[in-house]
Design an enzyme around this catalytic site. Structure first.
Site, short mmCIF file in Angstrom:
data_model
loop_
_atom_site.label_atom_id
_atom_site.label_comp_id
_atom_site.label_asym_id
_atom_site.label_seq_id
_atom_site.Cartn_x
_atom_site.Cartn_y
_atom_site.Cartn_z
N SER A 22 52.86 12.69 80.12
CA SER A 22 53.24 12.54 78.71
C SER A 22 52.07 12.88 77.77
O SER A 22 50.94 12.47 78.00
CB SER A 22 53.68 11.10 78.46
OG SER A 22 54.00 10.91 77.11
N CYS A 132 51.18 0.16 73.51
CA CYS A 132 51.30 0.21 72.05
C CYS A 132 51.08 -1.19 71.52
O CYS A 132 51.52 -2.17 72.11
CB CYS A 132 52.71 0.64 71.63
SG CYS A 132 53.30 2.11 72.46
N GLY A 267 47.77 15.62 83.79
CA GLY A 267 47.66 15.48 82.34
C GLY A 267 46.67 16.44 81.72
O GLY A 267 46.97 17.62 81.46
C1 LIG Z 1 45.95 14.34 74.24
C2 LIG Z 1 46.66 13.29 75.04
C3 LIG Z 1 47.83 12.72 74.55
C4 LIG Z 1 48.50 11.74 75.28
N1 LIG Z 1 49.66 11.21 74.78
C5 LIG Z 1 50.35 10.30 75.53
C6 LIG Z 1 51.60 9.80 75.06
O1 LIG Z 1 52.10 10.19 73.99
N2 LIG Z 1 52.23 8.85 75.81
C7 LIG Z 1 51.73 8.41 77.01
O2 LIG Z 1 52.37 7.58 77.67
N3 LIG Z 1 50.55 8.90 77.48
C8 LIG Z 1 49.86 9.83 76.77
N4 LIG Z 1 48.68 10.33 77.26
C9 LIG Z 1 48.15 9.83 78.56
C10 LIG Z 1 48.46 10.79 79.71
O3 LIG Z 1 49.85 10.92 79.90
C11 LIG Z 1 47.80 10.33 81.02
O4 LIG Z 1 48.28 9.04 81.36
C12 LIG Z 1 46.27 10.25 80.91
O5 LIG Z 1 45.77 11.33 80.14
C13 LIG Z 1 45.59 10.26 82.27
O6 LIG Z 1 45.88 11.44 83.00
P1 LIG Z 1 44.91 12.74 83.01
O7 LIG Z 1 43.54 12.25 83.33
O8 LIG Z 1 45.48 13.66 84.04
O9 LIG Z 1 44.97 13.32 81.64
C14 LIG Z 1 47.98 11.32 76.54
C15 LIG Z 1 46.81 11.90 77.03
C16 LIG Z 1 46.15 12.87 76.31
C17 LIG Z 1 44.89 13.47 76.88
#
Ligand SMILES: Cc1cc2nc3c(=O)[nH]c(=O)nc-3n(C[C@H](O)[C@H](O)[C@H](O)COP(=O)(O)O)c2cc1C
Length: 307
Positions: A22, A132, A267
């Site tokens: 997400s 949140c 992500g």
């Molecule tokens: C720019 C950005 C926006 C994100 N927006 C959301 C979001 O709207 N809702 C959510 O549940 N997680 C959000 N996340 C968290 C990611 O879904 C994920 O849980 C987190 O980045 C860890 O994974 P990664 O290290 O592969 O990025 C966001 C992460 C990033 C970097």
């Protein structure tokens, strides 16, 4: 040897266990020419809230060693536009769509879900972002309190028969307690982890590099944290765990699966390469072939005893 990469979570069969996380892949409709999205197991959409949101002021993203910090503040188009503009586009997708929902009160989440249920679009299930601030609970996040997590999960379970995933935050005293509350409330799965509190400072301006001061750290820097969380949760609950945090290669995903994940989400890696999810999947298949593993689901929890 063909490797069987399909997996099932909450009664939903996915063509493979690699989803995009997400907030890192928009609504799933922005990158069709850059990546064969139909090779992804699922797209988890940006968090959708009841009202549209502009999010936090800039700067809201900054690079850090082995990761990035963000404080986007749930910027999104709101559930009504999501239903009218995005759901029809998903009709032609072979990839499953998991809609991520965020809110500030239990009824916020419930209202978004009720609208989506009524719209009856091609949604495979929901992932609930509990990181949140709960405006009714004194701005404490749902994610930090097992009671609030239990109440929220129960309320949402009453409203849908679709797959229900609760997405956990690592910024808590004991993530296992929160995972157990989600399981007790009727969740089909939990996903772990969301971003980790982080901060970086510009020493010339002597200000934080992002407008809100503290943000959420993601990327390879948090992978060991994510794997440890998944391992602890998977050892304590009977529902599937979806591993998230710093996955950039097939080997990273295999680490999460061996530690107990049934699926993974990619992500931050998508920002460097929108096809990162496909690369991760191909890497997992190569690994299975090399080690004579016929079904990717056999990796789940197959960790051997500590050395
Ligand atoms: C720019 C950005 C926006 C994100 N927006 C959301 C979001 O709207 N809702 C959510 O549940 N997680 C959000 N996340 C968290 C990611 O879904 C994920 O849980 C987190 O980045 C860890 O994974 P990664 O290290 O592969 O990025 C966001 C992460 C990033 C970097």
């Amino acid at each position: 040897m063909a490797v069987n990469v399909s997996i099932t979570i909450g009664g939903v069969e996915f063509s493979n266990p690699v989803f995009v996380a997400s907030g890192t892949f928009g609504y799933g409709v922005e990158t069709p020419d850059l990546v064969d999205i139909n090779r992804l197991g699922a797209i988890v959409t940006k968090s959708i809230t009841l009202q549209p949101r502009e999010g936090n002021p800039p700067p809201r993203v900054v690079e850090t060693p082995s990761g990035m910090l963000n404080s986007i503040g749930l910027a999104n188009i709101g559930v009504d536009r999501y239903i009218s503009e995005m759901l029809p586009l998903y009709e032609s997708f072979e990839t499953k769509i998991i809609t991520n929902i965020a809110g500030f009160t239990v009824s916020d989440y419930a209202n978004v879900m009720e609208k989506l249920e009524k719209a009856d679009g091609p949604i495979a299930g929901y992932e609930i972002n509990i990181s949140c601030p709960n405006v009714e609970g004194g701005k404490m996040e749902f994610a930090v309190d097992p009671e609030m997590t239990l109440t929220l999960t129960k309320e949402l379970r009453l409203r849908t028969q679709k797959m229900l995933i609760i997405k956990l935050s690592p910024n808590v005293t004991d993530i296992v307690e929160i995972a157990k509350a989600a399981e007790e409330g009727g969740a089909d799965a939990v996903s772990a982890i969301n971003t980790v509190f982080g901060m970086s400072v510009d020493t010339s301006s002597q200000q934080s590099n992002i407008a809100t001061g503290i943000g959420g750290l993601s990327g390879p820097a948090i992978r060991p944290i994510g794997i440890a969380c998944v391992h602890r949760i998977a050892s304590a609950v009977d529902i599937p765990v979806i591993g998230i945090g710093g996955i950039t290669s097939g080997s990273d995903a295999v680490e999460y699966m061996l530690a107990g994940a049934s699926a993974v989400q990619v992500g931050t890696a998508n920002f460097r390469d929108p096809a990162a999810g496909v690369t991760v999947l191909d890497g997992m298949i190569d690994y299975c072939e090399e080690y004579g593993i016929t079904a990717v689901s056999q990796l789940t929890g197959a960790l051997k005893d500590e050395p």
